[in-house]
Write a protein that holds these residues in place. Structure first.
Motif, short mmCIF file in Angstrom:
data_model
loop_
_atom_site.label_atom_id
_atom_site.label_comp_id
_atom_site.label_asym_id
_atom_site.label_seq_id
_atom_site.Cartn_x
_atom_site.Cartn_y
_atom_site.Cartn_z
N GLU A 162 0.75 -1.15 0.15
CA GLU A 162 0.09 -0.01 -0.06
C GLU A 162 0.93 1.38 -0.06
O GLU A 162 1.84 1.28 0.65
CB GLU A 162 -0.92 -0.01 1.11
N SER A 163 0.46 2.11 -1.05
CA SER A 163 1.15 3.52 -0.93
C SER A 163 0.23 4.58 -0.64
O SER A 163 -1.01 4.07 -0.40
CB SER A 163 1.93 3.78 -2.24
N GLU A 164 0.47 5.81 -0.56
CA GLU A 164 -0.51 6.85 -0.51
C GLU A 164 -1.78 6.75 -1.70
O GLU A 164 -2.78 7.19 -1.34
CB GLU A 164 0.23 8.22 -0.67
N ASN A 165 -1.25 6.46 -2.95
CA ASN A 165 -2.09 6.62 -3.90
C ASN A 165 -2.64 5.56 -4.23
O ASN A 165 -3.72 5.19 -4.84
CB ASN A 165 -1.36 7.14 -4.95
N ILE A 190 -4.36 -0.78 -7.96
CA ILE A 190 -5.66 -0.53 -7.41
C ILE A 190 -5.54 0.92 -6.81
O ILE A 190 -5.08 0.95 -5.87
CB ILE A 190 -6.08 -1.39 -6.53
N PRO A 191 -6.05 1.90 -7.69
CA PRO A 191 -5.84 3.26 -7.00
C PRO A 191 -6.88 3.62 -6.00
O PRO A 191 -8.03 3.02 -6.09
CB PRO A 191 -6.01 4.13 -8.48
N LYS A 192 -6.39 4.66 -5.27
CA LYS A 192 -7.33 4.91 -4.03
C LYS A 192 -8.18 5.99 -4.55
O LYS A 192 -7.77 6.83 -5.58
CB LYS A 192 -6.49 5.46 -2.79
N LEU A 193 -9.35 6.27 -4.16
CA LEU A 193 -10.18 7.50 -4.40
C LEU A 193 -9.54 8.67 -3.98
O LEU A 193 -8.93 8.54 -2.84
CB LEU A 193 -11.69 7.25 -3.70
N GLU A 194 -9.63 9.75 -4.36
CA GLU A 194 -8.99 11.23 -3.82
C GLU A 194 -9.41 11.21 -2.48
O GLU A 194 -8.72 11.62 -1.67
CB GLU A 194 -9.43 12.36 -4.56
N GLU A 195 -10.66 11.06 -2.11
CA GLU A 195 -11.28 11.34 -0.77
C GLU A 195 -10.51 10.27 0.13
O GLU A 195 -10.49 10.40 1.44
CB GLU A 195 -12.63 11.56 -0.55
N ALA A 196 -10.11 9.17 -0.15
CA ALA A 196 -9.24 8.39 0.63
C ALA A 196 -7.92 8.45 0.86
O ALA A 196 -7.27 7.81 1.69
CB ALA A 196 -9.66 7.01 0.13
N LYS A 197 -7.18 9.42 -0.08
CA LYS A 197 -5.87 9.46 0.30
C LYS A 197 -5.77 10.73 1.47
O LYS A 197 -6.52 11.35 1.71
CB LYS A 197 -5.36 10.28 -1.14
N PRO A 198 -4.57 10.36 2.04
CA PRO A 198 -4.17 11.14 3.09
C PRO A 198 -3.97 12.46 2.71
O PRO A 198 -3.41 12.95 1.68
CB PRO A 198 -2.76 10.49 3.64
N LYS A 199 -4.62 13.32 3.50
CA LYS A 199 -4.23 14.77 3.36
C LYS A 199 -3.08 15.45 4.02
O LYS A 199 -2.87 15.08 5.01
CB LYS A 199 -5.69 15.65 3.93
#
Length: 142
Positions: free
Chosen positions: A41-44, A125-134
């Motif tokens: 898993e990465s940030e994105n 498997i990309p993460k949704l924008e709202e699920a990425k760390p802010k």
């Protein structure tokens, strides 16, 4: 494997096989081998690497159903060779199925992609924008 030493077969130590840690073996409940899988898993995104040498990209079926990602493959080969008065046939059958539950509301299922290269299937498997760390937001005091 049996080895011959001074005309007596040498058998492997049965007790070592019996008492080994079977939880680390790569076999399914149906006694078929399963390919090794690494998940990162990465940030994105999430990256799923599956070790499946000797396959072709057409041999894989990957689907996503209700947040369950399923990777499966079925490959059959039939090699036949003739020589003098006999025929030798060799059949090979390989099949596996692995399923992974993806976190709900975290992945962008429309942008999942897979690449098969050099014996490795890589699923991104990309993460949704709202699920990425802010990033940390500094709030100025007035």
């Amino acid at each position: 494997m049996l080895l011959k030493s001074k005309d007596f077969p040498v058998l492997p130590n049965v007790f070592n096989d019996f008492f080994r840690d079977w939880s680390t073996s790569n076999f399914s409940d149906t006694n078929t081998t399963l390919p090794a899988v690494n998940i990162k898993e990465s940030e994105n995104d999430f990256i799923v690497d599956v070790a499946v040498p000797g396959m072709e990209k057409e041999d894989f079926k990957i689907d996503l159903d209700n947040d369950i990602l399923t990777i499966s493959s079925e490959k059959t080969s039939n090699n036949e060779s003739s020589n003098d008065n006999y025929t030798r046939k060799e059949y090979s059958y390989l099949s596996f199925k692995r399923s992974f539950t993806l976190p709900k509301g975290v992945v962008d299922s429309d942008k999942i992609n897979a690449i098969y290269k050099n014996g490795e299937l890589k699923i991104t498997i990309p993460k949704l924008e709202e699920a990425k760390p802010k990033p940390v937001k500094v709030i100025e005091v007035m």
